[in-house]
Design a protein around this motif. Structure first.
Motif, PDB file in Angstrom:
ATOM      1  N   SER A   2      23.037  88.248 111.982  1.00  0.00           N
ATOM      2  CA  SER A   2      22.805  87.312 113.081  1.00  0.00           C
ATOM      3  C   SER A   2      23.706  86.098 112.926  1.00  0.00           C
ATOM      4  O   SER A   2      23.853  85.556 111.822  1.00  0.00           O
ATOM      5  N   ASP A   3      24.321  85.677 114.030  1.00  0.00           N
ATOM      6  CA  ASP A   3      25.152  84.474 114.037  1.00  0.00           C
ATOM      7  C   ASP A   3      25.306  84.030 115.491  1.00  0.00           C
ATOM      8  O   ASP A   3      26.306  84.339 116.149  1.00  0.00           O
ATOM      9  N   ILE A   4      24.313  83.321 115.971  1.00  0.00           N
ATOM     10  CA  ILE A   4      24.297  82.918 117.383  1.00  0.00           C
ATOM     11  C   ILE A   4      25.450  81.968 117.705  1.00  0.00           C
ATOM     12  O   ILE A   4      26.053  82.067 118.769  1.00  0.00           O
ATOM     13  N   GLU A   5      25.781  81.066 116.787  1.00  0.00           N
ATOM     14  CA  GLU A   5      26.882  80.129 117.064  1.00  0.00           C
ATOM     15  C   GLU A   5      28.217  80.865 117.196  1.00  0.00           C
ATOM     16  O   GLU A   5      29.014  80.557 118.079  1.00  0.00           O
ATOM     17  N   ALA A   6      28.463  81.847 116.340  1.00  0.00           N
ATOM     18  CA  ALA A   6      29.695  82.637 116.451  1.00  0.00           C
ATOM     19  C   ALA A   6      29.678  83.463 117.737  1.00  0.00           C
ATOM     20  O   ALA A   6      30.707  83.608 118.393  1.00  0.00           O
ATOM     21  N   ALA A   7      28.513  83.989 118.089  1.00  0.00           N
ATOM     22  CA  ALA A   7      28.389  84.744 119.341  1.00  0.00           C
ATOM     23  C   ALA A   7      28.724  83.848 120.521  1.00  0.00           C
ATOM     24  O   ALA A   7      29.463  84.244 121.431  1.00  0.00           O
ATOM     25  N   LYS A   8      28.197  82.635 120.497  1.00  0.00           N
ATOM     26  CA  LYS A   8      28.448  81.683 121.586  1.00  0.00           C
ATOM     27  C   LYS A   8      29.934  81.344 121.684  1.00  0.00           C
ATOM     28  O   LYS A   8      30.512  81.315 122.772  1.00  0.00           O
TER      29      LYS A   8
END
Length: 146
Positions: free
Chosen positions: A28-34
């Protein structure tokens, strides 16, 4: 409702995209996804359609442009298709695929390509039911830059 993504969808889309990556055994890495999605949207490097239910994003499809030299036309690579597990079985995947087909028609593309794992039982049933044909005439190879 199926519609083209808007930059205002970025937070909700990033969470869905993160869930998609987790489904494929990534961390999981929401900031990288964003960040990844922001670049794709702002630079117009992909086309993203979202499925929306009661003002919540519940699924998405992302396509990247590629080209066929032999056909001398654009192809679309259907790279990502995901529906939140709480909304599966409601035809959102089929509706997202229809939006992708409409993109092909609108851009005069010769078609769409995708790959999915042999163990992806749902995808391996979904795609043929939506008109995709399994292409066994070639071998798929990958080179990874490590």
């Amino acid at each position: 409702m199926i519609r083209k993504v808007d930059i205002k969808d970025l937070d909700a889309l990033s969470k869905l995209f993160d869930s998609y990556r987790i489904f494929y055994h990534k961390n999981s890495d929401i900031e990288a996804a964003k960040s990844f999605l922001t670049e794709r949207i702002k630079n117009k490097e992909s086309e993203i359609f979202v499925a929306e239910f009661e003002n919540n994003l519940v699924g998405f499809v992302q396509l990247f442009p590629i080209f066929s030299s032999t056909r001398m036309q654009r192809y679309w690579l259907l790279n990502d298709l995901f529906v939140d597990e709480n909304y599966r079985g409601r035809s959102y995947s089929k509706a997202l695929l229809e939006a992708a087909k409409e993109l092909c028609r609108d851009t005069n593309a010769c078609g769409m390509l995708l790959e999915t794992g042999k163990q992806n039982e749902i995808g391996n049933q979904l795609y043929p039911s939506c008109g995709f044909k399994k292409y066994d005439e070639v071998n798929f190879f990958e080179w990874v830059n490590e």
